[in-house]
Design a protein around this motif. Structure first.
Motif, mmCIF file in Angstrom:
data_model
loop_
_atom_site.group_PDB
_atom_site.id
_atom_site.type_symbol
_atom_site.label_atom_id
_atom_site.label_comp_id
_atom_site.label_asym_id
_atom_site.label_seq_id
_atom_site.Cartn_x
_atom_site.Cartn_y
_atom_site.Cartn_z
ATOM 1 N N GLY A 79 -15.410 -86.692 9.246
ATOM 2 C CA GLY A 79 -16.690 -86.604 8.916
ATOM 3 C C GLY A 79 -16.999 -87.172 7.510
ATOM 4 O O GLY A 79 -18.344 -87.216 7.203
ATOM 5 N N GLU A 99 -23.197 -83.571 5.181
ATOM 6 C CA GLU A 99 -23.589 -82.373 6.199
ATOM 7 C C GLU A 99 -22.273 -82.456 7.396
ATOM 8 O O GLU A 99 -22.174 -81.428 7.828
ATOM 9 C CB GLU A 99 -24.878 -82.485 6.845
ATOM 10 C CG GLU A 99 -24.981 -83.607 7.575
ATOM 11 C CD GLU A 99 -26.331 -83.410 8.461
ATOM 12 O OE1 GLU A 99 -26.891 -82.433 8.565
ATOM 13 O OE2 GLU A 99 -26.781 -84.637 9.011
ATOM 14 N N ASN A 100 -21.835 -83.644 7.422
ATOM 15 C CA ASN A 100 -20.580 -83.520 8.377
ATOM 16 C C ASN A 100 -19.358 -83.025 8.061
ATOM 17 O O ASN A 100 -18.597 -82.760 8.859
ATOM 18 C CB ASN A 100 -20.537 -85.193 9.064
ATOM 19 C CG ASN A 100 -21.377 -86.013 9.436
ATOM 20 O OD1 ASN A 100 -22.329 -85.184 10.304
ATOM 21 N ND2 ASN A 100 -21.993 -86.997 8.946
ATOM 22 N N ARG A 160 -21.531 -78.503 4.512
ATOM 23 C CA ARG A 160 -22.949 -78.251 4.864
ATOM 24 C C ARG A 160 -23.367 -77.241 3.900
ATOM 25 O O ARG A 160 -22.838 -75.988 4.108
ATOM 26 C CB ARG A 160 -23.181 -77.994 6.356
ATOM 27 C CG ARG A 160 -24.796 -77.936 6.661
ATOM 28 C CD ARG A 160 -25.157 -77.310 8.178
ATOM 29 N NE ARG A 160 -26.439 -77.526 8.433
ATOM 30 C CZ ARG A 160 -27.098 -78.396 8.807
ATOM 31 N NH1 ARG A 160 -26.299 -79.646 9.284
ATOM 32 N NH2 ARG A 160 -28.441 -78.427 9.268
ATOM 33 N N GLU A 165 -33.191 -83.666 8.593
ATOM 34 C CA GLU A 165 -31.845 -84.230 8.661
ATOM 35 C C GLU A 165 -31.523 -85.148 7.368
ATOM 36 O O GLU A 165 -30.703 -85.025 6.912
ATOM 37 C CB GLU A 165 -31.875 -85.203 9.631
ATOM 38 C CG GLU A 165 -32.022 -84.712 11.342
ATOM 39 C CD GLU A 165 -33.396 -84.312 11.514
ATOM 40 O OE1 GLU A 165 -34.566 -84.881 10.816
ATOM 41 O OE2 GLU A 165 -33.948 -83.789 12.693
ATOM 42 N N GLN A 203 -28.332 -84.123 4.489
ATOM 43 C CA GLN A 203 -27.272 -85.062 3.922
ATOM 44 C C GLN A 203 -27.216 -85.247 2.926
ATOM 45 O O GLN A 203 -26.288 -85.263 2.079
ATOM 46 C CB GLN A 203 -27.814 -86.605 4.650
ATOM 47 C CG GLN A 203 -27.593 -86.715 6.212
ATOM 48 C CD GLN A 203 -27.757 -87.905 6.628
ATOM 49 O OE1 GLN A 203 -27.207 -88.971 6.188
ATOM 50 N NE2 GLN A 203 -28.543 -88.084 7.663
#
Length: 231
Positions: free
Chosen positions: A94, A110-111, A114, A203, A207
Motif C-alpha cells: 500500500g 491511508e493504505n 491511517r 476520501e 489520503q
C-alpha cells in the motif's frame, strides 16, 4: 513503485556519449569518466526536479534531492537504494515508493498508515505495516531518515501544524521502540501543505492524513561509496 531515477539514467547516457567522443577525455580512466558523467547527470536531474518541486521541495522530495552526492560514489549509493526501495515496495504494497536521484521518497497514506481526524495515534494496522518497515531499515542501517507528518485541511492551520508533527513523532517513536536508532530520524510537521488528494472529499482528506519519509545516505554510506568508487 515509481522510478524517477530512470530520468537520471537517460541524461547520463546522453552525457556519456558526449564525454566519450571528446578528445580531451580519451586518456582518462573509467572511474574518472564515470565521476564526471555522474556529477553532470546528477546536477541536471537535480535542476530539473528542483524547478518542478515548487513548494513541495520543502518536503520529502526536497530532502532527497538535497542529499545528492553525484559521481561514481553516487552511482554506488543509488544501487543500494534501488535494492532497498524494491524491498520496501514488496513489504508494504500500500505504500508509494519513489526512487529519486540517490535516495528514496516513501509515502505512507491511508493504505498503509491511517490517521483519524484530529488523531496522531497509530492503529494496529499501521503498527503492522511499520513492523515490516523495521525489517528493511535494520537491513540498511547506513541511512538518515526524515519523517514528514501531514494533515487534511480540517481545522486551523496552526493546530494542524502541531498535529502533523505529533503524527511524525508517533511514527518515529514506534520505529525507535522496535530497535531502530532514534538518532537516524529527523521529524518535521508540514500541516496542511502539499495535499496529495482533494480535501473537499472524505476520501481525499483521509489520503492527506499521512506521513512521508526521505531516506538518504548517511556519512558512513557516503564514505564507503567513495572508497568503493576509488577501486
Amino acid at each position: 513503485m515509481k522510478n524517477i531515477s530512470v530520468l537520471a539514467l537517460a541524461f547520463v547516457m546522453v552525457l556519456g556519449s558526449l564525454f566519450t567522443s571528446c578528445e580531451a577525455v580519451k586518456n582518462t580512466n573509467k572511474t574518472q569518466r564515470g565521476a564526471a558523467i555522474g556529477a553532470a547527470g546528477g546536477a541536471i536531474l537535480g535542476g530539473i526536479l528542483g524547478n518542478n518541486l515548487g513548494k513541495g521541495g520543502k518536503g520529502a522530495m526536497g530532502a532527497v534531492i538535497g542529499g545528492v552526492v553525484g559521481g561514481v560514489a553516487g552511482g554506488v549509493i543509488g544501487n543500494k537504494m534501488d535494492k532497498q526501495a524494491r524491498q520496501i515496495d514488496q513489504a508494504i504494497p500500500g505504500a508509494d515508493v519513489e526512487r529519486v536521484g540517490e535516495g528514496i521518497k516513501l509515502v505512507l497514506n491511508e493504505n498503509a498508515i491511517r490517521f483519524d481526524t484530529n488523531k496522531s495515534t497509530l492503529t494496529a494496522a499501521a503498527k503492522a505495516n511499520l513492523d515490516k518497515l523495521v525489517t528493511v531499515f535494520n537491513e540498511y542501517p547506513d541511512t538518515d531518515i526524515t519523517i514528514f507528518g501531514y494533515t487534511d485541511s480540517t481545522g486551523p492551520a496552526d493546530y494542524n501544524l502541531k498535529l502533523s508533527g505529533e503524527r511524525a513523532t508517533s511514527v518515529k517513536n514506534y520505529l525507535a521502540s522496535k530497535g531502530i536508532l532514534a538518532s537516524r530520524f529527523t521529524i518535521q510537521g508540514m500541516g496542511i501543505a502539499d495535499p496529495i488528494a482533494d480535501n473537499g472529499t472524505v476520501e481525499g482528506r483521509a489520503q492527506n492524513r499521512r506521513v512521508e519519509f526521505a531516506i538518504v545516505a548517511n556519512a558512513k554510506m557516503k564514505a564507503d561509496a567513495e572508497k568503493e568508487a576509488g577501486k
